[in-house]
Design a protein around this motif. Structure first.
Motif, mmCIF file in Angstrom:
data_model
loop_
_atom_site.group_PDB
_atom_site.id
_atom_site.type_symbol
_atom_site.label_atom_id
_atom_site.label_comp_id
_atom_site.label_asym_id
_atom_site.label_seq_id
_atom_site.Cartn_x
_atom_site.Cartn_y
_atom_site.Cartn_z
ATOM 1 N N UNK A 1 -55.692 20.926 -14.414
ATOM 2 C CA UNK A 1 -54.227 20.894 -14.494
ATOM 3 C C UNK A 1 -53.751 19.812 -15.448
ATOM 4 N N UNK A 2 -52.804 20.176 -16.268
ATOM 5 C CA UNK A 2 -52.143 19.172 -17.115
ATOM 6 C C UNK A 2 -50.683 19.055 -16.686
ATOM 7 N N UNK A 3 -50.260 17.823 -16.441
ATOM 8 C CA UNK A 3 -48.865 17.550 -16.082
ATOM 9 C C UNK A 3 -48.172 16.882 -17.256
ATOM 10 N N UNK A 4 -46.962 17.282 -17.523
ATOM 11 C CA UNK A 4 -46.168 16.589 -18.534
ATOM 12 C C UNK A 4 -44.720 16.601 -18.047
ATOM 13 N N UNK A 5 -44.378 15.546 -17.340
ATOM 14 C CA UNK A 5 -43.137 15.526 -16.567
ATOM 15 C C UNK A 5 -42.135 14.536 -17.164
ATOM 16 N N UNK A 6 -40.971 15.056 -17.506
ATOM 17 C CA UNK A 6 -39.864 14.254 -18.048
ATOM 18 C C UNK A 6 -40.280 13.496 -19.309
ATOM 19 N N UNK A 7 -41.072 14.131 -20.127
ATOM 20 C CA UNK A 7 -41.536 13.533 -21.390
ATOM 21 C C UNK A 7 -40.912 14.258 -22.589
ATOM 22 N N UNK A 8 -40.833 15.593 -22.500
ATOM 23 C CA UNK A 8 -40.335 16.376 -23.640
ATOM 24 C C UNK A 8 -38.902 16.023 -24.005
ATOM 25 N N UNK A 9 -38.159 15.440 -23.074
ATOM 26 C CA UNK A 9 -36.776 15.019 -23.339
ATOM 27 C C UNK A 9 -36.700 14.044 -24.518
ATOM 28 N N UNK A 10 -37.827 13.405 -24.821
ATOM 29 C CA UNK A 10 -37.840 12.432 -25.922
ATOM 30 C C UNK A 10 -38.113 13.054 -27.280
ATOM 31 N N UNK A 11 -38.323 14.381 -27.320
ATOM 32 C CA UNK A 11 -38.714 15.026 -28.573
ATOM 33 C C UNK A 11 -37.841 16.232 -28.897
ATOM 34 N N UNK A 12 -37.595 16.399 -30.193
ATOM 35 C CA UNK A 12 -36.709 17.468 -30.646
ATOM 36 C C UNK A 12 -37.449 18.810 -30.689
ATOM 37 N N UNK A 13 -36.696 19.883 -30.831
ATOM 38 C CA UNK A 13 -37.260 21.232 -30.859
ATOM 39 C C UNK A 13 -38.371 21.384 -31.894
ATOM 40 N N UNK A 14 -38.200 20.762 -33.063
ATOM 41 C CA UNK A 14 -39.217 20.970 -34.109
ATOM 42 C C UNK A 14 -40.516 20.210 -33.826
ATOM 43 N N UNK A 15 -40.521 19.383 -32.811
ATOM 44 C CA UNK A 15 -41.763 18.699 -32.426
ATOM 45 C C UNK A 15 -42.452 19.387 -31.255
ATOM 46 N N UNK A 16 -41.707 20.317 -30.640
ATOM 47 C CA UNK A 16 -42.166 20.967 -29.412
ATOM 48 C C UNK A 16 -43.502 21.690 -29.584
ATOM 49 N N UNK A 17 -43.611 22.502 -30.638
ATOM 50 C CA UNK A 17 -44.806 23.317 -30.836
ATOM 51 C C UNK A 17 -46.054 22.466 -30.893
ATOM 52 N N UNK A 18 -45.991 21.408 -31.654
ATOM 53 C CA UNK A 18 -47.152 20.548 -31.815
ATOM 54 C C UNK A 18 -47.490 19.805 -30.515
ATOM 55 N N UNK A 19 -46.467 19.407 -29.757
ATOM 56 C CA UNK A 19 -46.711 18.748 -28.464
ATOM 57 C C UNK A 19 -47.337 19.729 -27.471
ATOM 58 N N UNK A 20 -46.795 20.957 -27.426
ATOM 59 C CA UNK A 20 -47.332 21.952 -26.489
ATOM 60 C C UNK A 20 -48.764 22.337 -26.874
ATOM 61 N N UNK A 21 -49.046 22.411 -28.180
ATOM 62 C CA UNK A 21 -50.424 22.651 -28.631
ATOM 63 C C UNK A 21 -51.377 21.629 -28.014
ATOM 64 N N UNK A 22 -50.974 20.372 -28.073
ATOM 65 C CA UNK A 22 -51.828 19.297 -27.567
ATOM 66 C C UNK A 22 -52.059 19.432 -26.069
ATOM 67 N N UNK A 23 -51.016 19.809 -25.333
ATOM 68 C CA UNK A 23 -51.168 19.956 -23.881
ATOM 69 C C UNK A 23 -52.063 21.158 -23.563
ATOM 70 N N UNK A 24 -51.816 22.284 -24.260
ATOM 71 C CA UNK A 24 -52.602 23.507 -24.015
ATOM 72 C C UNK A 24 -54.084 23.274 -24.332
ATOM 73 N N UNK A 25 -54.341 22.464 -25.337
ATOM 74 C CA UNK A 25 -55.711 22.215 -25.783
ATOM 75 C C UNK A 25 -56.591 21.614 -24.669
ATOM 76 N N UNK A 26 -55.990 20.831 -23.777
ATOM 77 C CA UNK A 26 -56.796 20.181 -22.734
ATOM 78 C C UNK A 26 -56.621 20.809 -21.349
ATOM 79 N N UNK A 27 -55.782 21.863 -21.266
ATOM 80 C CA UNK A 27 -55.518 22.494 -19.969
ATOM 81 C C UNK A 27 -56.354 23.752 -19.782
ATOM 82 N N UNK A 28 -57.014 23.858 -18.628
ATOM 83 C CA UNK A 28 -57.859 25.027 -18.349
ATOM 84 C C UNK A 28 -57.187 26.098 -17.523
ATOM 85 N N UNK A 29 -56.405 25.685 -16.528
ATOM 86 C CA UNK A 29 -55.983 26.604 -15.482
ATOM 87 C C UNK A 29 -54.487 26.591 -15.220
#
Ligand code: SAM
Length: 234
Positions: free
Chosen positions: A134-162
């Motif tokens: 499980x990867x948790x990312x809680x109340x963090x994305x609020x610090x980043x704009x829409x154009x940074x979202x894809x790259x941030x989500x890529x990083x989270x997905x990369x380490x999440x299995x389930x």
């Protein structure tokens, strides 16, 4: 672009090592004096924490699961997860002040000895290593704009299995929140912005990466808004 990302991250990091650290350390505790707005935010955040822990407890045996808490703050989720008996909890945050505080809280919790299942490290979630149930990312994305979202989500997905549990500030409250942004980021740190995201943008981006939402909940108090989603791999 990249330059924008670096600048934003630098701002966020500076904020959470200085004035933002002091502010959120107090909000994320129960024995510190805070003003009414901060009390409200504290209450909202606690609802977010309680909801996530309940979802996790309802969704299988924690002792079999490993967790990565990306942007762990003072450990509001990591510490209870370790207490619930999670197999492994890796708590990381880009702010060294936050990580230090989280470690101190963990030490207090276990009378000096942090259990070996719980580790802390300072770092950008975009440099996360390993793989976790499980990867948790809680109340963090609020610090980043829409154009940074894809790259941030890529990083989270990369380490999440389930499973992933992500929260964001919903764009529907844009105007309400705009008026209140001064309360989120007071004083000289006003340069640190709060970004709101459309649920559809987040869910579509995750769908493209092979993840679908199975649970959603909006936590909403007067000054705190957080849309929590639990996602599973397709
Ligand atoms: N997730 C915690 C919670 O809900 O209690 C803390 C939320 S706090 C509002 C946001 C945290 O995200 C801060 O501690 C900040 O330092 C961290 N953060 C922001 N950008 C980050 C990044 N790129 N990588 C890791 N942590 C980050």
């Amino acid at each position: 672009g990249l330059r924008m990302t670096v600048d934003d991250k630098q701002l966020v990091t500076n904020y959470f090592n200085t004035v933002g650290f002091e502010r959120w350390r107090k909000i994320y505790s129960d024995n510190e004096q805070v003003n009414r707005v901060q009390q409200d935010i504290r209450r909202g955040h606690q609802q977010t924490v309680d909801t996530i822990l309940r979802w996790i407890e309802e969704d299988g045996d924690v002792t079999q699961q490993s967790f990565c808490d990306a942007g762990c703050g003072v450990g509001s989720l990591s510490i209870p997860l370790a207490k619930l008996g999670a197999r492994e909890v890796v708590a990381s945050d880009i702010s060294h002040a936050m990580v230090k505080e989280a470690q101190e809280r963990a030490k207090k919790e276990w009378g000096g000895n942090i259990p070996s299942c719980l580790t802390f490290n300072v770092g950008d979630l975009q440099h996360l290593q390993g793989s976790f149930h499980t990867v948790l990312c809680v109340d963090v994305l609020i610090h980043y704009s829409d154009d940074q979202l894809g790259s941030l989500l890529d990083s989270l997905c990369r380490v999440a299995n389930n499973r992933m549990i992500i929260s964001f500030a919903p764009k529907t409250f844009y105007y309400t929140l705009l008026k209140r942004i001064g309360d989120f980021f007071p004083g000289p740190s006003k340069a640190t912005r709060a970004y709101l995201h459309r649920e559809k943008d987040i869910l579509d981006a995750l769908q493209q990466r092979g993840w679908h939402a199975t649970r959603k909940h909006l936590v909403k108090t007067r000054f705190y808004f957080s849309h929590i989603v639990l996602l599973k791999k397709d």
